[in-house]
Design a protein around this motif. Structure first.
Motif, PDB file in Angstrom:
ATOM      1  N   GLY A 240      11.683  -4.289 -14.220  1.00  0.00           N
ATOM      2  CA  GLY A 240      12.272  -4.323 -12.897  1.00  0.00           C
ATOM      3  C   GLY A 240      11.815  -5.523 -12.103  1.00  0.00           C
ATOM      4  O   GLY A 240      10.849  -6.191 -12.464  1.00  0.00           O
ATOM      5  N   GLU A 241      12.530  -5.795 -11.013  1.00  0.00           N
ATOM      6  CA  GLU A 241      12.167  -6.904 -10.138  1.00  0.00           C
ATOM      7  C   GLU A 241      12.451  -6.511  -8.694  1.00  0.00           C
ATOM      8  O   GLU A 241      13.268  -5.621  -8.429  1.00  0.00           O
ATOM      9  CB  GLU A 241      12.946  -8.169 -10.510  1.00  0.00           C
ATOM     10  N   ALA A 242      11.771  -7.171  -7.769  1.00  0.00           N
ATOM     11  CA  ALA A 242      11.953  -6.895  -6.350  1.00  0.00           C
ATOM     12  C   ALA A 242      11.710  -8.169  -5.560  1.00  0.00           C
ATOM     13  O   ALA A 242      10.924  -9.025  -5.973  1.00  0.00           O
ATOM     14  CB  ALA A 242      11.003  -5.791  -5.886  1.00  0.00           C
ATOM     15  N   ALA A 243      12.385  -8.289  -4.405  1.00  0.00           N
ATOM     16  CA  ALA A 243      12.312  -9.508  -3.613  1.00  0.00           C
ATOM     17  C   ALA A 243      11.318  -9.433  -2.465  1.00  0.00           C
ATOM     18  O   ALA A 243      11.056 -10.437  -1.808  1.00  0.00           O
ATOM     19  CB  ALA A 243      13.693  -9.858  -3.068  1.00  0.00           C
ATOM     20  N   ASP A 244      10.762  -8.240  -2.195  1.00  0.00           N
ATOM     21  CA  ASP A 244       9.714  -8.127  -1.173  1.00  0.00           C
ATOM     22  C   ASP A 244       8.862  -6.900  -1.466  1.00  0.00           C
ATOM     23  O   ASP A 244       9.147  -6.129  -2.390  1.00  0.00           O
ATOM     24  CB  ASP A 244      10.290  -8.080   0.241  1.00  0.00           C
ATOM     25  N   GLY A 245       7.807  -6.730  -0.672  1.00  0.00           N
ATOM     26  CA  GLY A 245       6.852  -5.666  -0.944  1.00  0.00           C
ATOM     27  C   GLY A 245       7.444  -4.276  -0.864  1.00  0.00           C
ATOM     28  O   GLY A 245       7.130  -3.405  -1.679  1.00  0.00           O
ATOM     29  N   LYS A 246       8.297  -4.040   0.131  1.00  0.00           N
ATOM     30  CA  LYS A 246       8.894  -2.714   0.286  1.00  0.00           C
ATOM     31  C   LYS A 246       9.739  -2.351  -0.921  1.00  0.00           C
ATOM     32  O   LYS A 246       9.644  -1.233  -1.450  1.00  0.00           O
ATOM     33  CB  LYS A 246       9.743  -2.671   1.563  1.00  0.00           C
ATOM     34  N   GLU A 247      10.566  -3.297  -1.379  1.00  0.00           N
ATOM     35  CA  GLU A 247      11.366  -3.063  -2.581  1.00  0.00           C
ATOM     36  C   GLU A 247      10.460  -2.843  -3.783  1.00  0.00           C
ATOM     37  O   GLU A 247      10.746  -2.022  -4.661  1.00  0.00           O
ATOM     38  CB  GLU A 247      12.280  -4.258  -2.854  1.00  0.00           C
ATOM     39  N   GLY A 248       9.349  -3.591  -3.819  1.00  0.00           N
ATOM     40  CA  GLY A 248       8.409  -3.468  -4.934  1.00  0.00           C
ATOM     41  C   GLY A 248       7.794  -2.081  -5.007  1.00  0.00           C
ATOM     42  O   GLY A 248       7.648  -1.506  -6.088  1.00  0.00           O
ATOM     43  N   ILE A 249       7.414  -1.532  -3.855  1.00  0.00           N
ATOM     44  CA  ILE A 249       6.841  -0.186  -3.810  1.00  0.00           C
ATOM     45  C   ILE A 249       7.847   0.839  -4.305  1.00  0.00           C
ATOM     46  O   ILE A 249       7.525   1.718  -5.119  1.00  0.00           O
ATOM     47  CB  ILE A 249       6.383   0.145  -2.375  1.00  0.00           C
ATOM     48  N   GLN A 250       9.083   0.723  -3.824  1.00  0.00           N
ATOM     49  CA  GLN A 250      10.129   1.649  -4.244  1.00  0.00           C
ATOM     50  C   GLN A 250      10.374   1.565  -5.748  1.00  0.00           C
ATOM     51  O   GLN A 250      10.515   2.586  -6.429  1.00  0.00           O
ATOM     52  CB  GLN A 250      11.419   1.359  -3.468  1.00  0.00           C
ATOM     53  N   ALA A 251      10.419   0.330  -6.265  1.00  0.00           N
ATOM     54  CA  ALA A 251      10.655   0.136  -7.697  1.00  0.00           C
ATOM     55  C   ALA A 251       9.501   0.678  -8.530  1.00  0.00           C
ATOM     56  O   ALA A 251       9.696   1.283  -9.589  1.00  0.00           O
ATOM     57  CB  ALA A 251      10.871  -1.346  -7.998  1.00  0.00           C
ATOM     58  N   ALA A 252       8.274   0.470  -8.055  1.00  0.00           N
ATOM     59  CA  ALA A 252       7.099   0.944  -8.789  1.00  0.00           C
ATOM     60  C   ALA A 252       7.081   2.473  -8.869  1.00  0.00           C
ATOM     61  O   ALA A 252       6.768   3.048  -9.912  1.00  0.00           O
ATOM     62  CB  ALA A 252       5.819   0.431  -8.133  1.00  0.00           C
ATOM     63  N   GLU A 253       7.409   3.127  -7.760  1.00  0.00           N
ATOM     64  CA  GLU A 253       7.434   4.590  -7.756  1.00  0.00           C
ATOM     65  C   GLU A 253       8.505   5.116  -8.693  1.00  0.00           C
ATOM     66  O   GLU A 253       8.325   6.164  -9.333  1.00  0.00           O
ATOM     67  CB  GLU A 253       7.669   5.109  -6.337  1.00  0.00           C
TER      68      GLU A 253
END
Length: 217
Positions: free
Chosen positions: A31-44
């Motif tokens: 997965g990939e994300a463009a900011d921290g909030k997206e990253g947290i959601q993707a990690a969960e």
């Protein structure tokens, strides 16, 4: 196969990391994300083994805040900071946030692979010159007789939160004073309690009194 999540605001960087890692070296970018909030959601959602985290993401939640929150939500998750900042302040702040490792974007590919494997195995990783600087500073502090204890391991923001909690301010009041979110205050509080080995608010207040932190001026 190590599962990796890439969090970086530059699409070119994310694409390059995916090309480097995907299906090779027993690693896969899931997965990939463009900011921290997206990253947290993707990690969960995706449950990666390692998160490659950029620090500066100006159009969303920054990497330090995201790392702190990720470690609160998923304590066993390995976060490897991948940044262009060869700077002690960023390095220390990343460590305090809970990052398992810190490596520069200019590092050779083999060093990045080594760092990923290291943090995925539960170990820490710092790029060589950073390790040397940390050791030198530690030795200098010992030479000057400085007390390197749990309180000294707190970041400046964590010390601020500790002091305000001990003075009786609520999380909402602390958030307003420091201009941060309530959730960030709760995350800092959790980190403080863990680093100091404290379980309750009265224990925290007692610690603050001993440290002389209750100056209300």
């Amino acid at each position: 196969m190590l599962k990796i999540l890439v969090v970086d605001d530059h699409a070119v960087v994310r694409s390059g990391l995916m090309s480097l890692l995907n299906g090779k070296h027993s690693m896969e970018v899931i997965g990939e994300a463009a900011d921290g909030k997206e990253g947290i959601q993707a990690a969960e959602l995706l449950k990666p083994d390692v998160v490659l985290m950029d620090l500066n993401m100006p159009h969303g939640m920054d990497g330090l805040t995201a790392t702190t929150e990720l470690k609160r939500l998923m304590p066993d998750l390995a976060v490897l900071v991948l940044t262009m900042h060869d700077d002690d302040e960023y390095l220390f702040r990343a460590i305090h946030a809970g990052a398992s490792g810190y490596i520069l974007k200019s590092a050779p590919h083999e060093e990045l692979l080594t760092a990923i494997r290291s943090v995925a195995s539960g170990n820490a990783y710092l790029y060589p010159t950073a390790t040397k600087r940390l050791m030198s500073e530690y030795i200098e502090r010992l030479k000057h007789g400085e007390n390197i204890g749990p309180y000294e391991s707190l970041s400046e923001r964590e010390k601020e939160v500790l002091s305000l909690i001990a003075k009786g301010f609520s999380n909402k009041e602390i958030a307003e004073q420091l201009i941060i979110s309530v959730k960030t205050v709760e995350s800092h509080k959790s980190n403080v309690m863990e680093k100091l080995g404290l379980k309750t608010r009265p224990e925290l207040v007692k610690f603050a009194v001993k440290k002389g932190l209750l100056n209300f001026e």
